[in-house]
Write an enzyme that holds these catalytic residues in place. Structure first.
Site, PDB file in Angstrom:
ATOM      1  N   ASP A 203     -33.614  -8.906 -25.136  1.00  0.00           N
ATOM      2  CA  ASP A 203     -33.281  -8.844 -23.716  1.00  0.00           C
ATOM      3  C   ASP A 203     -34.203  -9.806 -22.986  1.00  0.00           C
ATOM      4  O   ASP A 203     -34.932 -10.573 -23.632  1.00  0.00           O
ATOM      5  CB  ASP A 203     -33.425  -7.396 -23.181  1.00  0.00           C
ATOM      6  CG  ASP A 203     -32.397  -7.094 -22.096  1.00  0.00           C
ATOM      7  OD1 ASP A 203     -32.417  -7.791 -21.061  1.00  0.00           O
ATOM      8  OD2 ASP A 203     -31.582  -6.171 -22.270  1.00  0.00           O
ATOM      9  N   HIS A 277     -28.773 -11.538 -20.176  1.00  0.00           N
ATOM     10  CA  HIS A 277     -29.946 -10.822 -20.692  1.00  0.00           C
ATOM     11  C   HIS A 277     -30.700 -11.641 -21.742  1.00  0.00           C
ATOM     12  O   HIS A 277     -31.229 -11.074 -22.701  1.00  0.00           O
ATOM     13  CB  HIS A 277     -29.522  -9.472 -21.298  1.00  0.00           C
ATOM     14  CG  HIS A 277     -29.161  -8.442 -20.276  1.00  0.00           C
ATOM     15  ND1 HIS A 277     -30.109  -7.689 -19.623  1.00  0.00           N
ATOM     16  CD2 HIS A 277     -27.965  -8.048 -19.773  1.00  0.00           C
ATOM     17  CE1 HIS A 277     -29.519  -6.864 -18.773  1.00  0.00           C
ATOM     18  NE2 HIS A 277     -28.211  -7.069 -18.830  1.00  0.00           N
ATOM     19  N   GLU A 353     -23.343  -7.737 -18.122  1.00  0.00           N
ATOM     20  CA  GLU A 353     -24.057  -8.193 -16.923  1.00  0.00           C
ATOM     21  C   GLU A 353     -24.479  -9.666 -16.962  1.00  0.00           C
ATOM     22  O   GLU A 353     -25.637  -9.996 -16.712  1.00  0.00           O
ATOM     23  CB  GLU A 353     -25.312  -7.318 -16.705  1.00  0.00           C
ATOM     24  CG  GLU A 353     -24.972  -5.868 -16.500  1.00  0.00           C
ATOM     25  CD  GLU A 353     -26.200  -4.985 -16.321  1.00  0.00           C
ATOM     26  OE1 GLU A 353     -26.090  -4.019 -15.558  1.00  0.00           O
ATOM     27  OE2 GLU A 353     -27.256  -5.249 -16.928  1.00  0.00           O
ATOM     28  N   TRP A 419     -19.494   1.521 -21.162  1.00  0.00           N
ATOM     29  CA  TRP A 419     -20.656   2.060 -20.444  1.00  0.00           C
ATOM     30  C   TRP A 419     -20.390   2.256 -18.959  1.00  0.00           C
ATOM     31  O   TRP A 419     -20.947   3.145 -18.330  1.00  0.00           O
ATOM     32  CB  TRP A 419     -21.894   1.198 -20.676  1.00  0.00           C
ATOM     33  CG  TRP A 419     -21.940  -0.129 -19.971  1.00  0.00           C
ATOM     34  CD1 TRP A 419     -21.371  -1.287 -20.380  1.00  0.00           C
ATOM     35  CD2 TRP A 419     -22.616  -0.431 -18.741  1.00  0.00           C
ATOM     36  NE1 TRP A 419     -21.641  -2.296 -19.488  1.00  0.00           N
ATOM     37  CE2 TRP A 419     -22.411  -1.797 -18.470  1.00  0.00           C
ATOM     38  CE3 TRP A 419     -23.388   0.322 -17.849  1.00  0.00           C
ATOM     39  CZ2 TRP A 419     -22.928  -2.435 -17.340  1.00  0.00           C
ATOM     40  CZ3 TRP A 419     -23.910  -0.310 -16.730  1.00  0.00           C
ATOM     41  CH2 TRP A 419     -23.678  -1.677 -16.472  1.00  0.00           C
TER      42      TRP A 419
HETATM   43  C1  TNX Z   1     -27.422  -1.606 -17.343  1.00  0.00           C
HETATM   44  S1  TNX Z   1     -25.774  -0.768 -19.681  1.00  0.00           S
HETATM   45  C2  TNX Z   1     -27.680  -2.378 -18.452  1.00  0.00           C
HETATM   46  C3  TNX Z   1     -29.053  -2.447 -18.985  1.00  0.00           C
HETATM   47  C4  TNX Z   1     -30.022  -1.711 -18.118  1.00  0.00           C
HETATM   48  C5  TNX Z   1     -29.410  -0.399 -17.677  1.00  0.00           C
HETATM   49  C6  TNX Z   1     -30.341   0.454 -16.879  1.00  0.00           C
HETATM   50  C7  TNX Z   1     -25.854  -2.201 -19.937  1.00  0.00           C
HETATM   51  C8  TNX Z   1     -24.924  -2.638 -20.950  1.00  0.00           C
HETATM   52  N1  TNX Z   1     -26.709  -2.960 -19.222  1.00  0.00           N
HETATM   53  O1  TNX Z   1     -29.450  -3.774 -19.162  1.00  0.00           O
HETATM   54  O2  TNX Z   1     -31.176  -1.490 -18.839  1.00  0.00           O
HETATM   55  O3  TNX Z   1     -28.262  -0.679 -16.906  1.00  0.00           O
HETATM   56  O4  TNX Z   1     -29.787   1.704 -16.607  1.00  0.00           O
END
Ligand code: TNX
Length: 632
Positions: A203, A277, A353, A419
């Site tokens: 990450d 990330h 993200e 998610w």
């Molecule tokens: C979203 S869930 C993210 C993570 C963060 C998390 C914190 C996801 C696939 N991505 O990078 O750590 O929220 O709740």
């Protein structure tokens, strides 16, 4: 009169004894209670029927565990021994029992002995976990206990899981967890029949896996500046601050953990999170982005904006450049090495993200769009995912990614980890793709589990009760596509293993039950009763757990003269006591019965909870100022 009372009392005791539930987590499929107990004795032996290396390992684990705490020598003997003289038989079926499948078991505890039967060694292993839960908590203590009656209640249990994918995700990037800590996390999860560790290895804050073709990934990418406090609000590291915080796993370490997990019937799913990330990789190899520059591994200082509109964007480019062929060469090498290390059939590519604002400006990406006829950035992302899928498939693996991989069209054969609620999973299943459910509203165990007074601040909350509502299989979806579910432990705000444990338990119990136990008969109060039987076991194992379920949510509203406080308990049977005079309340202080108005000059309220006369919650202190804010 007196006799009548006594009679009534005995009748009542008998019925409670007869109906008292065995307090097992996750709840087994079928439990028949009996009368009496099986007692371990100095002559107890473990008989293993069936000559199988994995089953032998299970028998040896049980032997070691029981020998250590009882101080007896509990040998493992092959072949013909019977339950007769306080023995424990582990027996592999010679013809498979279809009901039990590949992970189920039958456990019979009689007064003279116990027997676990299964089709597989995994089944024996889960039967052993259930059997251990029937013994006194001290069985988890790992040291000899004198003068304790080692007994388990007579019962007959038939049990098998509802889902084959029962996972916990551990983020070792935001904060690093050592090899031994990861093993310890595995030890705890298997007691509750989890069989999958999703290992979030990369990450923005750290690249944690040695890749021989790209040594800078760990030379540079595994290290940042140590910061403590509130993550994402840290000051920017100074140029002279040492970048010596973090760590990584060598390929030998990885093999060791994979083997350790395998011996406990746990698959390990590695995640390499791309194209977003990726700051740690970019710090090591800046040519991977579409924005030339020099980069550093993030140390928890803010570098993304999350406006309420939902269109987040990066202040620094942390995304790989989908228009650069070097990126695919990189991923080919990385996934190639990863595939060699992990026997599990899936590789996780992340995909979540990805900030698009730097992609938007890139001339390379514009050219790619023209060449490949990609209409928008969703399609650019989908192009990237499809190429990664091909790479992953070329290594003999299936690809899984976060639900963003649906955007712009899902790659053939890709599995989706849902998610952002369940909708991505539902959509993917409708398209005939495999799905793992881990919706944040039920399974994000990085969220606060109690009133925000009591927890490190995170942007959202998830109470145990809500976690317990998780059902991986939504109505109207073909069950064959839903592989199971998992909880995700993101570790931005989790600096050490103790806190990782605290965040995992008890919510991990609720997830374990959602993925193992039958849907029918689910009941929160009953669940709470059974998990209360686990807390002493966690204490014995020195595993930290959260008492948050014993602490009410503190709600406030405007009253006539002052704010009015409402305490909302999460579990039944709590006595909540409070003070406004700054002293620490106990069970003789005023007991909360109905909303209370804050006295005129009070400046804080303190709250503490008791159950059956024992303090169960921590002291909560809330300022009247905060109450007034909450009343708004
Ligand atoms: C979203 S869930 C993210 C993570 C963060 C998390 C914190 C996801 C696939 N991505 O990078 O750590 O929220 O709740």
């Amino acid at each position: 009169m007196k006799r009548l009372f006594l009679l009534a009392l005995t009748a009542c005791l008998l019925t409670t004894a007869a109906t008292a539930q065995l307090r097992i987590v996750p709840q087994p499929v079928e439990v028949k209670n009996g009368e009496g107990f099986f007692r371990l004795s100095p002559s107890t032996a473990i008989g293993l029927a069936g000559n199988n290396a994995e089953a032998t390992r299970v028998a040896n684990m049980l032997s070691k565990k029981l020998s250590t705490v009882t101080g007896y020598t509990v040998p493992v003997t092959g072949g013909a021994i019977n339950m007769g003289t306080s023995n424990i038989i582990l027996s592999l079926n010679t013809t498979a029992n279809a009901t039990l499948g590949s992970e189920g078991y039958q456990l019979k505890v009689g007064t003279a002995g116990a027997q676990i039967t299964a089709n597989t060694a995994a089944g024996l292993f889960y039967g052993m976990q259930t059997f251990l839960q029937l013994l006194p908590a001290e069985v988890e203590g790992g040291k000899k206990v004198e003068n304790l009656e080692w007994k388990a209640p007579v019962a007959e249990i038939t049990d098998y899981p509802r889902f084959g994918w029962r996972g916990l995700m551990l983020d070792v990037s935001r904060h690093f967890f050592t090899k031994d800590e990861v093993k310890r996390y595995i030890d705890d999860m298997v007691k509750y029949k989890f069989n999958l560790l999703h290992w979030h290895l990369t990450d923005d804050q750290g690249w944690r896996i040695e890749i021989k073709s790209y040594p800078r990934l760990t030379e540079v990418g595994a290290w940042n500046v140590k910061k403590e406090g509130r993550f994402n609000y840290f000051s920017k590291p100074e140029p002279d601050e040492p970048r010596n915080y973090g760590g990584f796993y060598t390929q030998e370490d990885i093999k060791e953990i994979v083997q350790y997990a395998k011996e406990r019937f746990v698959n390990v799913l590695p995640e390499i999170d791309v194209p977003g990330h990726s700051m740690a990789a970019i710090a090591a190899y800046p040519e991977l982005t579409s924005t030339p520059g020099t980069y550093q591994v993030n140390s928890g200082e803010k570098f993304m904006e999350w406006p309420p509109s939902g269109h987040f964007y990066g202040l620094i480019d942390n995304a790989l450049n989908p228009a650069n062929e070097k990126v695919y060469t990189f991923l080919d090498k990385v996934f190639g090495e990863v595939a060699q290390l992990f026997p599990f059939e899936y590789l996780h590519m992340g995909g979540d993200e990805t900030a698009r604002n730097f992609w938007e400006k890139s001339e390379d990406i514009k050219k790619l769009m023209a060449k490949e006829k990609l209409k928008n950035l969703d399609e650019v992302q989908s192009y990237f995912v499809k190429r990664v899928t091909k790479i992953v498939n070329s290594k003999g693996k299936k690809l899984i990614g976060w639900d963003e991989i649906l955007q712009g069209g899902l790659a053939p054969g890709a599995a989706v980890m849902s998610w952002q609620g369940m909708k991505g999973g539902i959509e993917a299943a409708k398209q005939g793709h495999e799905v793992v459910m881990s919706p944040q509203i039920f399974t994000y165990i990085d969220y606060m589990q109690g009133d925000r007074l009591m927890e490190p601040l995170v942007y959202a909350s998830l109470r145990l009760k809500k976690t317990y509502e998780f059902d991986p299989l939504p109505e109207g979806v073909d069950a064959k596509y839903i592989k199971g579910g998992q909880a995700n432990l993101w570790t931005e705000q989790i600096y050490n293993l103790r806190q990782a444990q605290y965040m995992t338990w008890p919510r991990g119990f609720a997830i374990a039950e959602a993925v193992w136990s039958p849907k029918a008969g689910r009941n929160f109060a009953n669940f709470v009763d059974r998990i209360e039987n686990q807390f002493p076991k966690l204490d014995q194992a020195q595993t930290k757990w959260a008492p948050s379920m014993y602490e009410p949510d503190v709600k406030a509203a405007k009253g006539v003269k002052n704010v009015v406080v409402t305490l909302v308990p999460e579990v039944d049977g709590l006595d909540m006591h409070y003070s406004f005079d700054n002293s620490w309340p106990d069970q003789y202080y005023p007991k909360y019965k109905a909303p209370v108005e804050v006295p005129k000059d009070a400046d804080k309220m303190r709250i503490v909870t008791f159950k059956n006369g024992k303090q169960v919650g921590r002291f909560m202190t809330i300022s009247v100022e905060e109450l007034k804010l909450r009343a708004k």
